[in-house]
Design an enzyme around this catalytic site. Structure first.
Site, PDB file in Angstrom:
ATOM      1  N   HIS A  39     -24.585  -5.604 -10.896  1.00  0.00           N
ATOM      2  CA  HIS A  39     -25.777  -5.161 -10.160  1.00  0.00           C
ATOM      3  C   HIS A  39     -26.980  -6.037 -10.478  1.00  0.00           C
ATOM      4  O   HIS A  39     -27.431  -6.100 -11.625  1.00  0.00           O
ATOM      5  CB  HIS A  39     -26.098  -3.706 -10.519  1.00  0.00           C
ATOM      6  CG  HIS A  39     -27.055  -3.059  -9.569  1.00  0.00           C
ATOM      7  ND1 HIS A  39     -26.648  -2.423  -8.424  1.00  0.00           N
ATOM      8  CD2 HIS A  39     -28.402  -2.964  -9.584  1.00  0.00           C
ATOM      9  CE1 HIS A  39     -27.705  -1.946  -7.771  1.00  0.00           C
ATOM     10  NE2 HIS A  39     -28.783  -2.266  -8.450  1.00  0.00           N
ATOM     11  N   ASP A  41     -30.884  -6.968  -8.590  1.00  0.00           N
ATOM     12  CA  ASP A  41     -31.805  -6.610  -7.511  1.00  0.00           C
ATOM     13  C   ASP A  41     -32.697  -7.754  -7.063  1.00  0.00           C
ATOM     14  O   ASP A  41     -33.770  -7.498  -6.496  1.00  0.00           O
ATOM     15  CB  ASP A  41     -32.673  -5.421  -7.943  1.00  0.00           C
ATOM     16  CG  ASP A  41     -31.999  -4.093  -7.633  1.00  0.00           C
ATOM     17  OD1 ASP A  41     -31.708  -3.840  -6.456  1.00  0.00           O
ATOM     18  OD2 ASP A  41     -31.756  -3.308  -8.567  1.00  0.00           O
ATOM     19  N   GLU A 142     -26.675  -0.064  -2.380  1.00  0.00           N
ATOM     20  CA  GLU A 142     -27.020   0.923  -3.401  1.00  0.00           C
ATOM     21  C   GLU A 142     -27.642   2.164  -2.766  1.00  0.00           C
ATOM     22  O   GLU A 142     -28.841   2.247  -2.585  1.00  0.00           O
ATOM     23  CB  GLU A 142     -27.978   0.325  -4.436  1.00  0.00           C
ATOM     24  CG  GLU A 142     -28.200   1.282  -5.615  1.00  0.00           C
ATOM     25  CD  GLU A 142     -29.182   0.760  -6.638  1.00  0.00           C
ATOM     26  OE1 GLU A 142     -29.995  -0.108  -6.289  1.00  0.00           O
ATOM     27  OE2 GLU A 142     -29.143   1.243  -7.786  1.00  0.00           O
ATOM     28  N   HIS A 169     -28.490   6.927  -4.186  1.00  0.00           N
ATOM     29  CA  HIS A 169     -29.459   6.366  -5.129  1.00  0.00           C
ATOM     30  C   HIS A 169     -30.074   7.578  -5.814  1.00  0.00           C
ATOM     31  O   HIS A 169     -29.327   8.488  -6.202  1.00  0.00           O
ATOM     32  CB  HIS A 169     -30.488   5.454  -4.428  1.00  0.00           C
ATOM     33  CG  HIS A 169     -31.323   4.715  -5.417  1.00  0.00           C
ATOM     34  ND1 HIS A 169     -32.648   4.974  -5.632  1.00  0.00           N
ATOM     35  CD2 HIS A 169     -30.991   3.727  -6.282  1.00  0.00           C
ATOM     36  CE1 HIS A 169     -33.105   4.176  -6.605  1.00  0.00           C
ATOM     37  NE2 HIS A 169     -32.120   3.420  -7.004  1.00  0.00           N
ATOM     38  N   HIS A 215     -25.472   6.630 -10.475  1.00  0.00           N
ATOM     39  CA  HIS A 215     -26.469   7.401  -9.705  1.00  0.00           C
ATOM     40  C   HIS A 215     -25.986   8.749  -9.159  1.00  0.00           C
ATOM     41  O   HIS A 215     -26.786   9.455  -8.534  1.00  0.00           O
ATOM     42  CB  HIS A 215     -27.032   6.597  -8.514  1.00  0.00           C
ATOM     43  CG  HIS A 215     -28.066   5.581  -8.879  1.00  0.00           C
ATOM     44  ND1 HIS A 215     -29.392   5.888  -9.048  1.00  0.00           N
ATOM     45  CD2 HIS A 215     -27.974   4.256  -9.113  1.00  0.00           C
ATOM     46  CE1 HIS A 215     -30.068   4.794  -9.358  1.00  0.00           C
ATOM     47  NE2 HIS A 215     -29.216   3.794  -9.414  1.00  0.00           N
ATOM     48  N   HIS A 236     -23.730  -0.107 -12.694  1.00  0.00           N
ATOM     49  CA  HIS A 236     -24.805  -0.323 -13.667  1.00  0.00           C
ATOM     50  C   HIS A 236     -25.158   0.993 -14.351  1.00  0.00           C
ATOM     51  O   HIS A 236     -26.165   1.634 -14.055  1.00  0.00           O
ATOM     52  CB  HIS A 236     -26.023  -0.996 -13.028  1.00  0.00           C
ATOM     53  CG  HIS A 236     -26.645  -0.260 -11.870  1.00  0.00           C
ATOM     54  ND1 HIS A 236     -25.942   0.149 -10.777  1.00  0.00           N
ATOM     55  CD2 HIS A 236     -27.935   0.111 -11.647  1.00  0.00           C
ATOM     56  CE1 HIS A 236     -26.759   0.759  -9.932  1.00  0.00           C
ATOM     57  NE2 HIS A 236     -27.979   0.751 -10.439  1.00  0.00           N
ATOM     58  N   ASP A 305     -28.594  -5.002 -14.185  1.00  0.00           N
ATOM     59  CA  ASP A 305     -29.710  -4.391 -13.438  1.00  0.00           C
ATOM     60  C   ASP A 305     -30.952  -5.278 -13.462  1.00  0.00           C
ATOM     61  O   ASP A 305     -32.080  -4.796 -13.326  1.00  0.00           O
ATOM     62  CB  ASP A 305     -30.043  -2.997 -13.984  1.00  0.00           C
ATOM     63  CG  ASP A 305     -30.526  -2.042 -12.905  1.00  0.00           C
ATOM     64  OD1 ASP A 305     -30.749  -2.491 -11.755  1.00  0.00           O
ATOM     65  OD2 ASP A 305     -30.709  -0.847 -13.201  1.00  0.00           O
TER      66      ASP A 305
HETATM   67 ZN   LIG Z   1     -29.691   1.648  -9.607  1.00  0.00          ZN
END
Ligand SMILES: [Zn+2]
Length: 421
Positions: A39, A41, A142, A169, A215, A236, A305
């Site tokens: 993961h 971003d 996600e 999420h 999540h 993650h 992450d």
């Molecule tokens: Zn997340």
């Protein structure tokens, strides 16, 4: 006095040499097996910082992110699931459009830097990219809000290269509960997965899309583990026993992940590592040790992450630092095979198995039974599925139940965490 100084110098030399040995062993292993991270971003940063105007960005020189090309090279990043994340407040609005734009920016990133990135959609692609010394670039969406309760949208995203979907999420979808339910701040809406949520799981198995349980509530984790034909991933998440945060994975689930051949890719976010704002690389290694102890080295991976969080451990500040953690695992007595499993072999096994399950299910028809209108909860959604023969009949009809649910959910979401973690 001279003798004491000499001893001190010699001791420093011995310690430094040992450190060098661990690092050179780490780098050797990373040259044999790709480091696959679950993961990252960076695509979200591209939206936030540049409104996805990639032409205005140079990933060779961008300094304000945890991830750029020099850092990727230094960190020996072999494969990355880039996150196509859009916030929960897009739910019932333009989540699908925004998610498509994130998928688009990931494709454009690969296209703009062909010497660094190679788009990847299979276990074979990951190894092909690794052999070419490029970072295999996969896509993970996600949050189930991104498919707007539509199996057609899910399938289309698969066609666009999406290889995992995180079921939620930090908000419930009309078909699955998110981790915040387990904290008590949000009520359960489905006691886990709704019947449509179970359709989503079965369709993901049929497609060969990985099911990501980061999540979700513990109830959803267990329901998916009960029914999924393919192993699951936590893209993650860290260990709940080390830091009792509801985003982390409890020991009984770690054991079930082991039984089903899945993977937990450890999150580096300080708040999930130590349950406080500060952490060190050694604290992250404690999660690796714990997961190995409870579920075995066969279920561990890396899920940093990066660029989705605001606080990272000392020693793991950006993607260039990951070899430090690999060396730390070796220092703690991990064998070469265990480290290689964590680096990439485990994820490759999981993805290969999901591909095999897809092949086994290839004669099954796509599921075309939609979510019941009463469960959609999206007042903006139009529907033309009435059977009264009038094509325009239901278009734009807003179900009063949906409006009430919508207003309730807005009221409940006054504070949604701003971080994407
Ligand atoms: Zn997340």
């Amino acid at each position: 006095m001279f003798a004491e100084s000499l001893v001190l110098v010699l001791m420093c030399w011995v310690v430094t040499s040992a450190e060098d040995l661990y690092m050179s062993r780490a780098l050797k292993l990373m040259s044999e097996i790709p480091l696959i991270d679950g993961h990252n971003d960076l695509p979200w940063q591209l939206r936030k910082l540049f409104n996805n105007q990639l032409n205005q960005v140079d990933l060779n020189t961008l300094e304000t992110t945890h991830t750029n090309i020099p850092k990727i090279k230094k960190g020996r990043l072999g494969a990355q699931f880039w996150s196509a994340y859009v916030p929960c407040d897009t739910q019932y609005k333009d989540a699908v459009r925004q998610t498509l734009e994130q998928i688009d920016v990931i494709h454009r990133m690969c296209h703009k830097y062909p010497n660094q990135f190679m788009f990847a959609a299979s276990s074979q692609d990951i190894m092909d990219a690794f052999k070419l010394n490029k970072t295999a670039s996969l896509i993970g969406v996600e949050g189930g809000h991104s498919i707007d309760s539509s199996l057609g949208t899910l399938r289309t995203m698969y066609q666009l290269g999406v290889r995992y979907l995180t079921l939620t999420h930090s908000c419930n979808t009309p078909w699955a509960d998110n981790w915040r339910v387990d904290t008590g701040v949000e009520p359960s809406q489905h006691n886990g997965l709704s019947p449509f949520g179970k359709q989503v799981i079965a369709e993901m198995n049929r497609l060969g899309m990985l099911i990501d349980l980061a999540h979700v509530t513990v109830r959803v984790m267990n329901q998916v583990l009960d029914m999924s034909k393919a192993p699951v991933i936590f893209s993650h998440s860290s260990a709940f026993s080390i830091c009792p945060h509801k985003r982390n994975v409890p020991d009984d689930v770690l054991r079930r992940v082991n039984e089903s051949g899945g993977i937990v890719m450890v999150n580096f976010y300080n708040d999930y590592v130590t349950c406080s704002q500060t952490a060190t690389m050694s604290n992250v290694a404690d999660h690796f040790d714990h997961i190995r102890k409870v579920g075995g080295a066969g279920i561990i991976g890396f899920g940093g992450d990066y660029d989705g969080v605001t606080r990272l451990p000392e020693g793991l500040e950006d993607v260039s630092k990951v070899p430090n953690l690999v060396a730390e695992l070796l220092r703690r007595g991990w064998s070469d095979d265990e480290v290689k499993a964590a680096l990439g072999n485990n994820l490759l096994r999981v993805l290969k198995r999901a591909e095999e399950v897809r092949d086994i299910l290839s004669s099954n028809k796509p599921d075309d039974v939609p979510i019941p209108n009463s469960e959609v909860k999206n007042p903006c959604r139009t529907s033309y599925d009435d059977d009264d023969g009038d094509d325009g009949g239901n278009g734009g009809i807003v179900h009063s139940l949906s409006v009430m649910s919508f207003l309730l959910s807005v009221a409940l979401h006054t504070i949604v965490p701003l971080i994407t973690s």
